[in-house]
Design a protein around this motif. Structure first.
Motif, mmCIF file in Angstrom:
data_model
loop_
_atom_site.group_PDB
_atom_site.id
_atom_site.type_symbol
_atom_site.label_atom_id
_atom_site.label_comp_id
_atom_site.label_asym_id
_atom_site.label_seq_id
_atom_site.Cartn_x
_atom_site.Cartn_y
_atom_site.Cartn_z
ATOM 1 N N ARG A 4 0.832 -1.207 0.000
ATOM 2 C CA ARG A 4 0.000 0.000 0.000
ATOM 3 C C ARG A 4 0.867 1.258 0.000
ATOM 4 O O ARG A 4 0.613 2.197 -0.761
ATOM 5 N N SER A 5 1.903 1.251 0.806
ATOM 6 C CA SER A 5 2.780 2.425 0.874
ATOM 7 C C SER A 5 3.504 2.655 -0.446
ATOM 8 O O SER A 5 3.634 3.795 -0.904
ATOM 9 N N GLY A 6 3.977 1.562 -1.059
ATOM 10 C CA GLY A 6 4.653 1.703 -2.337
ATOM 11 C C GLY A 6 3.734 2.224 -3.413
ATOM 12 O O GLY A 6 4.121 3.069 -4.237
ATOM 13 N N ILE A 38 1.086 4.094 -2.962
ATOM 14 C CA ILE A 38 0.796 5.499 -2.663
ATOM 15 C C ILE A 38 1.935 6.394 -3.151
ATOM 16 O O ILE A 38 1.703 7.437 -3.776
ATOM 17 N N ARG A 39 3.174 5.987 -2.900
ATOM 18 C CA ARG A 39 4.324 6.782 -3.361
ATOM 19 C C ARG A 39 4.327 6.890 -4.884
ATOM 20 O O ARG A 39 4.604 7.962 -5.440
ATOM 21 N N LEU A 40 4.014 5.786 -5.543
ATOM 22 C CA LEU A 40 3.968 5.797 -7.009
ATOM 23 C C LEU A 40 2.896 6.762 -7.509
ATOM 24 O O LEU A 40 3.148 7.584 -8.402
ATOM 25 N N GLU A 91 1.572 9.310 -5.999
ATOM 26 C CA GLU A 91 1.912 10.705 -5.693
ATOM 27 C C GLU A 91 2.962 11.237 -6.663
ATOM 28 O O GLU A 91 2.960 12.428 -6.978
ATOM 29 N N GLU A 92 3.840 10.366 -7.145
ATOM 30 C CA GLU A 92 4.831 10.799 -8.139
ATOM 31 C C GLU A 92 4.167 11.261 -9.432
ATOM 32 O O GLU A 92 4.718 12.081 -10.162
ATOM 33 N N GLU A 114 -3.738 12.468 -5.861
ATOM 34 C CA GLU A 114 -3.913 12.774 -4.445
ATOM 35 C C GLU A 114 -4.594 11.592 -3.771
ATOM 36 O O GLU A 114 -5.754 11.271 -4.075
ATOM 37 N N GLU A 152 -6.328 5.679 2.639
ATOM 38 C CA GLU A 152 -5.705 4.370 2.488
ATOM 39 C C GLU A 152 -6.302 3.447 3.535
ATOM 40 O O GLU A 152 -6.387 3.800 4.714
#
Length: 215
Positions: free
Chosen positions: A13-15, A17-19, A21-22, A26, A30
């Protein structure tokens, strides 16, 4: 573009989200379970939700069931399902309301970031994006009274690629034909399926794909 991300695995999930956001998405919520997904989709009305099929407590189909339930409360809410496996019955459930704005991709095949982001945007815009393996297995389960019986083999091939989310230009490259040839096939598909000109091309495209996947 506002997104809800649902996956019980915190690292995944964190990965994700980072992708997102890049690429200037928005992430408005989560979550890690089905009930929280329904609440997030209803409360935030995101442009699209990215949902893992298997979540607690049984790790079977909670994510898919929650997405279907949320779409009942927020009709047509766009959902992109990510799964480790081809779950045909789950895909059929997702298609059952015939509204479009749905996608089903296999996690281990989402290796092209640009392709994934493009698919996500297509779903958010009301389109459909299905993994080729999902499309193939849906076709194996084809029922009687096939509305696609009048399509030629080439038209079925074009429609299958449309179901995978490819544009006319991408279909032309895959089939090694001209863009004009693909456009003629698409127009013929629309006519044979009774998708008339008063609908927008986008709407007719989505309806043609849904007919293909649900028939």
């Amino acid at each position: 573009m506002r997104v809800v991300v649902a996956d019980d695995a915190v690292l995944i999930r964190s990965g994700l989200i980072r992708l997102l956001e890049e690429f200037d998405f928005e992430v408005v919520a989560e979550v890690g379970d089905g009930d929280s997904l329904v609440s997030a989709m209803v409360d935030h009305r995101p442009d699209v939700s990215v949902v893992d099929v298997r979540m607690p407590p049984s790790f079977t189909d909670e994510g898919l069931k929650a997405a279907v339930a949320a779409r009942e409360r927020v009709p047509g809410s766009p959902v992109l399902i990510l799964s480790q496996y081809v779950e045909v019955s789950y895909a059929e459930d997702l298609l059952a309301d015939a509204r479009g704005a749905v996608g089903y991709l296999l996690k281990d095949r989402v290796v092209d970031v640009d392709q994934f982001i493009d698919g996500l945007r297509r779903v958010a815009a009301g389109g459909t994006v299905f993994d080729p393996q999902v499309v193939a297995q849906l076709m194996v389960r084809r029922r009687g009274n096939d509305p696609l019986a009048t399509l030629t083999a080439r038209e079925r091939e074009v429609l299958g690629l449309m179901a995978e989310g490819h544009s006319n230009q991408a279909i032309a490259r895959k089939l090694v034909v001209s863009g004009g040839a693909v456009e003629k096939h698409v127009r013929s598909i629309f006519a044979k399926l009774g998708l008339y000109v008063e609908d927008t091309d986008h709407h007719r495209r989505v309806r043609a794909v849904l007919t293909y996947l649900r028939s």
